[in-house]
Enzyme design. Structure first.
Site, PDB file in Angstrom:
ATOM      1  N   THR A  13       0.844  -1.267   0.008  1.00 13.55           N
ATOM      2  CA  THR A  13      -0.146   0.119  -0.098  1.00 13.55           C
ATOM      3  C   THR A  13       0.979   1.149  -0.060  1.00 13.55           C
ATOM      4  OG1 THR A  13      -1.814  -1.058   1.247  1.00 13.55           O
ATOM      5  CG2 THR A  13      -1.997   1.306   1.381  1.00 13.55           C
ATOM      6  N   ASP A  56       2.254  -7.967  -4.642  1.00 17.13           N
ATOM      7  CA  ASP A  56       1.313  -7.608  -3.968  1.00 17.13           C
ATOM      8  C   ASP A  56       1.316  -8.728  -2.829  1.00 17.13           C
ATOM      9  OD1 ASP A  56      -1.547  -8.102  -2.626  1.00 17.13           O
ATOM     10  OD2 ASP A  56      -2.260  -7.499  -4.317  1.00 17.13           O
ATOM     11  N   SER A  57       1.270  -8.405  -1.493  1.00  8.49           N
ATOM     12  CA  SER A  57       1.696  -9.325  -0.204  1.00  8.49           C
ATOM     13  C   SER A  57       0.834 -10.193  -0.232  1.00  8.49           C
ATOM     14  CB  SER A  57       1.992  -8.575   0.776  1.00  8.49           C
ATOM     15  OG  SER A  57       0.581  -7.917   1.433  1.00  8.49           O
ATOM     16  N   GLN A 271      -5.908 -21.127  18.069  1.00  6.82           N
ATOM     17  CA  GLN A 271      -6.738 -19.996  17.647  1.00  6.82           C
ATOM     18  C   GLN A 271      -6.832 -18.926  18.489  1.00  6.82           C
ATOM     19  OE1 GLN A 271     -10.402 -21.661  16.068  1.00  6.82           O
ATOM     20  NE2 GLN A 271      -9.677 -23.650  15.380  1.00  6.82           N
ATOM     21  N   CYS A 272      -6.413 -18.920  19.472  1.00  5.47           N
ATOM     22  CA  CYS A 272      -6.542 -17.731  20.454  1.00  5.47           C
ATOM     23  C   CYS A 272      -5.657 -16.717  19.926  1.00  5.47           C
ATOM     24  CB  CYS A 272      -6.422 -18.086  21.820  1.00  5.47           C
ATOM     25  SG  CYS A 272      -7.637 -19.384  22.445  1.00  5.47           S
TER      26      CYS A 272
END
Length: 337
Positions: A13, A56-57, A271-272
């Site tokens: 960006t 583009d990352s 997932q925390c």
């Protein structure tokens, strides 16, 4: 003597401009950077390098990390520090990967980007550039870091935590290495020591690592299909809480056992947003230990994924890989776990 720094623009960006279809890269961004940073000539000797094509990352793959590492290694002896401009979507992945690919180093590698393009009136890019260059000139910094919104974060401890906020990055399980206040504040006790680099050429494309996230109602066939779609060397599991899976689903357990038997290295991440994997806390987690799943402990998913890729590319397997994965290589995990 002025520090000699290399500013490497890979995309993102920071170097984009608006169009009817959204932001797209500015052609030849280097002259714009030179103009914006011309007033720093008295502080630094700046050289610029732009990737072609720009990345583009969101499209990044393991070969791109390998390419970035090779560029840094190629120019290593010529500069006192490095700034890498990068898209924010996978910035934490690249910072983690570079920390392992470069290994112990004796110079700063600073990754940054922006939430708003440099030429936009409200851009955060200019401040990030100034702060990243300041960091890249500091001889006490000898690791890969992310500099974003006044925060200085260890690269392999970082995550993108917000898609809209200016403070887009944080380090959930590790203190910030420092802050950009009126003066630069670095926590010297947290910094990695300088070391003579011993760069090793690796082929990251020679290994295949994937990720799979558990969810309520997950079916064994879904995991099986992913594993069978193409040969895998490693699989990072995103599990519940302290590292738990639905142990009552015996078909799912059998798929994991079969994957382990096939030689696929399995790694357990939570997932925390914060906290660590503890596979001994619940029966649903201890089952994974019995299968032979490796615990990522408090590693970020980005660090676990890139570290596993790196170790597999080094040719490590079985007990040697398990031992190397559990130990801190570049400060990505605590020694005590």
């Amino acid at each position: 003597m002025k520090p000699k720094l290399l500013l490497l623009h890979s995309g993102g960006t920071i170097g984009m401009q608006p169009s009817p279809n959204g932001y797209h890269p500015l052609p030849s961004f280097i002259p714009t950077l030179q103009e914006q940073l011309a007033h720093l000539d008295t502080l630094y000797q700046l050289d610029f390098l732009e990737l072609s094509p720009l990345m583009d990352s969101a499209n990044l793959q393991a070969r791109d990390w390998q390419h970035l590492a090779r560029l840094l290694i190629e120019h290593w002896e010529d500069y006192d520090g490095f700034v890498l401009l990068h898209g924010t979507d996978t910035l934490a992945y690249s910072a983690s990967a570079l920390s392992f690919l470069l290994g112990p180093i004796n110079k700063p590698v600073v990754l940054t980007g922006s939430q708003i393009p440099l030429l936009h009136p409200r851009s955060d890019a200019h401040q990030h550039l100034l702060e990243a260059l300041m960091l890249a000139s500091r001889p006490e910094l000898n690791e890969v870091v992310i500099c974003f919104h006044q925060r200085i974060l260890r690269g392999n401890r970082s995550r993108k935590v917000h898609s809209q906020a200016m403070a887009a990055f944080d380090s959930p399980n590790f203190p910030w290495l420092g802050e950009m206040q009126i003066e630069l504040q670095l926590e010297s006790s947290l910094l990695l020591p300088a070391a003579t680099p011993e760069f090793v050429a690796l082929d990251l494309e020679s290994v295949r690592v994937a990720q799979f996230s558990f969810f309520p109602g997950v079916e064994a066939e879904q995991l099986h299909a992913m594993i069978q779609a193409r040969p895998l060397d490693g699989l990072v599991l995103h599990t519940y809480g302290a590292g738990n899976i639905p142990q009552g689903n015996q078909d799912l357990v059998r798929v994991l056992e079969a994957a382990q038997a096939q030689g696929i290295t399995l790694v357990n991440t939570t997932q925390c947003a914060q906290g660590a994997v503890n596979q001994q806390a619940y029966a649903a987690g201890s089952l994974l230990s019995r299968i032979g799943v490796l615990s990522a402990q408090e590693m970020t998913p980005e660090a676990a994924f890139t570290k596993l890729t790196y170790l597999l590319a080094r040719g490590l397997r079985d007990s040697k890989l398990a031992q190397a994965f559990a130990l801190p290589l570049r400060g990505e995990v605590n020694l005590s776990g």
